[in-house]
Design a protein around this motif. Structure first.
Motif, mmCIF file in Angstrom:
data_model
loop_
_atom_site.group_PDB
_atom_site.id
_atom_site.type_symbol
_atom_site.label_atom_id
_atom_site.label_comp_id
_atom_site.label_asym_id
_atom_site.label_seq_id
_atom_site.Cartn_x
_atom_site.Cartn_y
_atom_site.Cartn_z
ATOM 1 N N ARG A 37 33.512 29.979 36.516
ATOM 2 C CA ARG A 37 34.340 31.313 36.141
ATOM 3 C C ARG A 37 34.239 31.830 34.831
ATOM 4 O O ARG A 37 33.821 30.696 34.008
ATOM 5 C CB ARG A 37 35.725 30.503 36.118
ATOM 6 C CG ARG A 37 35.750 30.128 37.976
ATOM 7 C CD ARG A 37 36.236 31.264 38.659
ATOM 8 N NE ARG A 37 36.581 30.695 39.850
ATOM 9 C CZ ARG A 37 36.723 31.687 41.077
ATOM 10 N NH1 ARG A 37 35.233 32.824 40.976
ATOM 11 N NH2 ARG A 37 36.940 31.375 42.349
ATOM 12 N N GLY A 57 35.751 37.181 37.761
ATOM 13 C CA GLY A 57 35.388 34.969 37.661
ATOM 14 C C GLY A 57 36.441 34.855 36.925
ATOM 15 O O GLY A 57 36.151 33.812 35.913
ATOM 16 N N ARG A 117 39.917 34.105 34.675
ATOM 17 C CA ARG A 117 40.854 33.095 34.994
ATOM 18 C C ARG A 117 41.446 33.029 34.076
ATOM 19 O O ARG A 117 42.222 31.850 33.516
ATOM 20 C CB ARG A 117 40.385 31.873 35.498
ATOM 21 C CG ARG A 117 39.492 32.128 36.826
ATOM 22 C CD ARG A 117 40.629 32.645 37.838
ATOM 23 N NE ARG A 117 40.134 33.002 39.634
ATOM 24 C CZ ARG A 117 39.550 34.404 39.215
ATOM 25 N NH1 ARG A 117 38.929 34.459 38.780
ATOM 26 N NH2 ARG A 117 38.739 34.596 41.189
ATOM 27 N N TYR A 157 40.868 26.427 37.932
ATOM 28 C CA TYR A 157 39.426 27.362 38.614
ATOM 29 C C TYR A 157 39.594 27.682 39.624
ATOM 30 O O TYR A 157 38.491 28.970 39.809
ATOM 31 C CB TYR A 157 38.703 27.085 36.901
ATOM 32 C CG TYR A 157 38.972 27.347 36.078
ATOM 33 C CD1 TYR A 157 38.978 28.664 34.757
ATOM 34 C CD2 TYR A 157 39.150 25.760 34.919
ATOM 35 C CE1 TYR A 157 39.296 27.973 33.364
ATOM 36 C CE2 TYR A 157 39.363 25.515 34.204
ATOM 37 C CZ TYR A 157 39.622 27.024 32.790
ATOM 38 O OH TYR A 157 39.796 26.951 31.946
#
Ligand SMILES: O=C(O)/C=C(\CC(=O)C(=O)O)C(=O)O
Length: 306
Positions: A98, A119, A121, A299
């Motif tokens: 992530r 991905g 975050r 995550y």
């Protein structure tokens, strides 16, 4: 483009040892970077340092060697707001990475959706003066308000002496807030002294604020460094990390900080840096919280069950 590294730059440790600590299954390295390679992903014109290349393949090989399962890749200032190297790494990671990016406030909803799909975050706000030029807080707040609906969080990096001035800004952010490297305490001061008490108060009064227990190699003044098989590295930093681990067990993260930008006096053996975790999280329950449950909740919440 060809880049000259900053004079005196220390390269990451070439052949890290295998950690003695067998981490719990599913461990996440929650703070690391990718740098370039510069000929493919040029460093930002406004950068304050030029690192040696440290691309995704090296990062993923290190992940496997150390026994981590996943990475959280954090945008470093040498790439400015150009997140391409990071996004490329995320897209090559088979879902095992992530990201936390740096954005300007004019980012479009479409860009945000693309970053989320890759991905990403979180966003990082960096206040360390040797690393970045000043950005007005209104700008940062605009970014925070844009990313909040996506469920992202804000990562903040600052030095302990600047916390009083930043306090109101941090505590008004509309998201989870994750502090890099324990807010960079001066570890020659007492762990229960004014400076670190203020940081602990930030977390105790604000349940949305988390801390990384990372970077003993950067914070330590008296070592000993994680080199030559040292199993009790960075003893002056341990009480600080230990305090946060005990007081906030479900809001702490750990990361290697590979490839360790801007270290001046030594480059740690990353295998021994993993072994350092045994000092700050001695029980199996603490290790699982620090390395698996907490980062997974933040995550990969869709995969997280406890
Ligand atoms: O890697 C880290 O977390 C620490 C850094 C570099 C950094 O944050 C950046 O360039 O964005 C530092 O203290 O020089």
């Amino acid at each position: 483009m060809k880049f000259e590294v900053t004079p005196g730059w220390l390269a990451y440790y070439p052949n890290p040892s295998k950690p003695k600590f067998a981490m719990p299954a599913g461990a996440v390295d929650a703070h690391c970077h990718v740098f370039g390679p510069g000929d493919q992903f040029p460093y930002a014109p406004e950068r304050k340092y030029t690192p040696c290349d440290a691309g995704k393949d090296k990062l993923f090989a290190l992940r496997d060697h150390l026994g981590f399962n996943r990475n959280v890749i954090v945008q470093a200032t040498c790439h400015g707001k150009d997140n391409r190297a990071l996004v490329d790494a995320l897209l090559s990671a088979d879902g095992k990475a992530r990201g936390v990016v740096t954005l300007s406030s004019d980012v479009s909803d479409e860009e945000l959706q693309q970053l989320h799909a890759a991905g990403v975050r979180g966003v990082r706000f960096n206040f360390v003066k040797r690393l970045v030029d000043f950005t007005p807080k209104e700008e940062l707040l605009k970014v925070a308000n844009k990313i909040a609906p996506l469920g992202w969080h804000v990562v903040v990096y600052f030095e302990a002496q600047d916390l009083p001035e930043l306090w109101n800004f941090f505590t008004e952010l509309p998201t989870t807030v994750v502090v890099d490297h324990m807010g960079r305490p001066d570890v020659s001061k007492p762990v229960d002294g004014e400076e670190f008490n203020l940081f602990a108060r930030l977390l105790s009064e604000h349940s949305n604020i988390w801390s990384k227990l990372s970077c003993p190699e950067r914070l330590s003044k008296s070592g000993p460094p994680a080199l030559d098989g040292e199993q009790n590295a960075y003893q002056d930093v341990v009480p600080f990390a230990r305090r946060l681990m005990q007081e906030f067990p479900d809001r702490v993260l750990f990361g290697t900080d590979w490839p360790h930008p801007n270290l001046k006096n030594h480059m740690p053996d990353d295998g021994l840096l993993v072994d350092y975790v045994l000092q700050i999280a001695p029980t199996a329950a603490e290790q699982k919280a620090l390395l698996v449950d907490n980062p997974m909740r933040l995550y990969w919440p869709e995969e997280h069950s406890t």
